[in-house]
Scaffold this active site. Structure first.
Site, PDB file in Angstrom:
ATOM      1  N   ASN A 402     -34.036  60.791   2.223  1.00  0.00           N
ATOM      2  CA  ASN A 402     -33.753  59.521   2.873  1.00  0.00           C
ATOM      3  C   ASN A 402     -32.254  59.392   3.180  1.00  0.00           C
ATOM      4  OD1 ASN A 402     -33.634  56.928   3.838  1.00  0.00           O
ATOM      5  ND2 ASN A 402     -34.784  56.006   2.169  1.00  0.00           N
ATOM      6  N   ASP A 403     -31.449  59.297   2.144  1.00  0.00           N
ATOM      7  CA  ASP A 403     -30.015  59.088   2.367  1.00  0.00           C
ATOM      8  C   ASP A 403     -29.388  60.203   3.208  1.00  0.00           C
ATOM      9  OD1 ASP A 403     -30.159  56.811   0.869  1.00  0.00           O
ATOM     10  OD2 ASP A 403     -29.522  57.787  -0.993  1.00  0.00           O
ATOM     11  N   VAL A 404     -29.885  61.436   3.062  1.00  0.00           N
ATOM     12  CA  VAL A 404     -29.234  62.569   3.731  1.00  0.00           C
ATOM     13  C   VAL A 404     -29.517  62.604   5.234  1.00  0.00           C
ATOM     14  CG1 VAL A 404     -29.180  63.991   1.669  1.00  0.00           C
ATOM     15  CG2 VAL A 404     -31.116  64.177   3.227  1.00  0.00           C
ATOM     16  N   ALA A 444     -29.165  55.487  -2.942  1.00  0.00           N
ATOM     17  CA  ALA A 444     -28.072  54.572  -2.659  1.00  0.00           C
ATOM     18  C   ALA A 444     -28.569  53.165  -2.372  1.00  0.00           C
ATOM     19  CB  ALA A 444     -27.250  55.088  -1.487  1.00  0.00           C
TER      20      ALA A 444
END
Lengths: 476, 101
Positions: A402-404, A444
């Site tokens: 997700n964050d990446v 995050a």
């Protein structure tokens, strides 16, 4: 001290062991040479152990062999049984053992300095050796207690969220300063009476405490950095003991392991755009709840896709890039995923895997998980090698990450992940995003614009089930 | 050996470590950690010296304890590294179904 320098062949043997360890790391520059490298490592260790045994008076060989057999047996069984997803915990546990062993050796040297050849003519332990010993014990103790906490957090025995003590920075800094001051006092104590010697025990006890205090405020997302950092510490502990023993094998190894852990920590920090200091200060993930805007998320439209859509579009595609994250490993979807790539390749599709440095829970973790699922390593690419290809990519397939892939890292200065290098998936023609539900977010805790893009189809399901359904559609 | 020559070895080894580790491919960073773990257990040398020496019984038992811990690491570390490295396979090996693109 003299006892160790008498026979030059002994020194040469330890040097050879040290060189073998260098070759062991050198072998890891490519998977093709890595296994030979590992053999060098084993060979070096055998040389070091045998040399020590034949050049020292052994008062208790049966006990020593017993100890090696017990420890070796336990280690071997664990290594055989451990799941690849549990690798970070295992490494943390192993670090704690190195740390504790270093403490035990330092304490043994303190109690029986004559055996280690560190006794001066005046009957006191040599000044240099006192520094080295205290440092070795302190770093070992920090490694031990820090690794135990890291293990508990990674293994789920302890909550992954940061535990923040009030005034923790003051406590931690104070403890560190105290350790350094006491080490100095212990060192300069010229004629060691019982009072000075007690300083040693205080240093050890404080070091156990600081290891614990340093790691508890660090959140789950930063664990890759922590594990690398503890890796580094275990090396420095070994090096400090190598100084005490004047042993080149230990010094070389300590330096190698110390730099290795430090470099890995640096790589991990860079991959998250976090400074080492801010990781150590801890607290990341504790205060990120409100960021991202909850209402906006509910209102924005998104498209739901099905397994059939995914199968159809990928079959027709020329090239597909798969971006796996830790969620894929949690769902144990790697084998199904490999099957999917095999099926797509049969349809003539070029399939590549794109791995972010922090995709797993330790450096290189995702690569091991894919290797375990028999994904060939030359299909797996690092962030900087593949990121320019998304503009020419038909399908980006995001599974458990997700964050990446969050473009906010490039555009939104207020985002907690701003500045983190991310995949340019938004440039791909079509995006499939496997996610359990629209609610959950990455480490995050930030919303992701990719969900709402025109070319994005959300596949809301368990990762493994979804991939299996896609596989079924592909074979039909 | 005097302190300065030991320090020289240490500093040189740090540089060697720096360059060797940067040349490790990122795909093998997990095996790298496992193997560095195994080799840092060379601390077993100190443990052996402690447990072999006569003189202080307490030091001997602490040494033996350290031998056990380091042995877990040595055998466990090398074995798990070996297991991981065995998984890394090249493309197009016989038996793999997928054809060439």
């Amino acid at each position: 001290m003299e006892a160790h320098a008498v026979n030059p062949w002994v020194a040469v043997a330890y040097l050879v062991a040290g060189v073998c360890f260098i070759l062991a790391l050198r072998g890891l520059s490519s998977p093709a040479t890595s296994r030979a490298g590992n053999r060098y490592g084993m060979f070096g260790m055998a040389i070091a152990v045998v040399t020590t045994l034949v050049t020292h008076e052994i008062a208790s060989l049966p006990e020593i062999i017993g100890a090696i057999v017990i420890g070796g047996g336990i280690g071997f069984v664990i290594a055989r049984r451990i799941q690849m997803t549990a690798m970070p915990q295992l490494v943390a546990a192993f670090h704690s053992l190195v740390g504790l062993a270093a403490v035990l050796v330092a304490v043994a040297a303190f109690l029986n300095p004559d055996a280690f050849g560190i006794l001066g003519a005046d009957g006191n332990i040599l000044t240099v050796s006192r520094v080295e010993m205290a440092l070795g014990a302190a770093i070992g103790a920090i490694t031990f207690s820090g690794s135990v906490i890291a293990f508990a957090k990674l293994n789920g025995n302890m909550s992954g969220s940061p535990i923040l003590l009030p005034a923790r920075h003051v406590i931690n800094l104070g403890t560190l300063v105290l350790i350094i001051a006491l080490t100095a006092m212990f060192t300069v104590a010229a004629h060691a009476g019982p009072g000075e010697n007690h300083l040693f025990w205080v240093v050890v006890a404080l070091s156990f405490a600081i290891g614990f205090l340093l790691i508890i405020p660090i959140g789950g997302a930063d664990m890759p950095v922590v594990v690398s950092m503890l890796n580094s510490y275990s090396g420095w502990a070994a090096a400090a003991m190598g100084f005490t023993l004047h042993n080149t094998a230990m010094i070389i190894t300590g330096a190698l392991v110390g730099s290795s852990g430090a470099i890995l920590s640096y790589i991990m920090c860079k991959a998250m755009n976090r400074s080492f200091i801010s990781v150590i200060a801890g607290g990341f993930g504790a205060d990120a709840g409100g960021v991202g805007g909850g209402e906006a998320r509910e209102q924005r439209p998104w498209k739901r896709g099905s397994a059939e859509d995914a199968a159809f579009l990928m079959k027709e595609a020329e090239n597909v890039i798969i971006i796996p994250g830790y969620g894929m490993a949690v769902a144990q979807a790697q084998h199904a995923l490999r099957e999917m790539t095999d099926l797509l390749k049969e349809h003539g599709v070029t399939v590549k895997f794109a791995i972010h440095p922090v995709a797993g829970r330790m450096p290189g973790h995702m690569n091991v998980l894919l290797a375990e699922a028999s994904v060939p390593y030359d299909d797996v690419f690092e962030l900087e090698d593949i990121n320019s290809e998304f503009a020419q990519t038909d399908v980006a397939f995001i599974i458990g990450a997700n964050d990446v892939v969050n473009p906010a890292a490039k555009t939104d200065k207020s985002s907690p992940i701003y500045g983190m290098p991310v995949f340019d998936v938004d440039k791909a023609k079509t995006i499939f995003f496997i996610k359990r539900s629209m609610g959950g977010q990455g480490y995050a805790g930030v919303d992701n614009d990719v969900f709402y893009m025109d070319q994005t189809m959300m596949l809301l399901a368990d990762a493994k089930k979804m991939v299996e359904e896609i596989n079924k559609s592909l074979t039909d | 050996m005097d302190f300065v020559s030991i320090l020289s070895i240490f500093v040189m080894a740090c540089f060697v470590g720096y360059y060797v580790v940067w040349s490790v491919t990122p795909a093998l960073h997990t095996p790298l950690m496992a193997v560095t773990n195994a080799i840092s257990s060379v601390i077993v040398v100190g443990a052996l010296i402690a447990s072999a020496a006569a003189g202080s019984p307490l030091a001997k038992w602490l040494g033996l304890g350290a031998v056990v811990l380091a042995s877990v690491n040595i055998f466990g570390g090398f074995a798990v590294t070996e297991r991981m490295l065995a998984m890394y396979k090249k493309k197009d090996k016989p038996g793999a179904k997928g054809g060439k693109q």
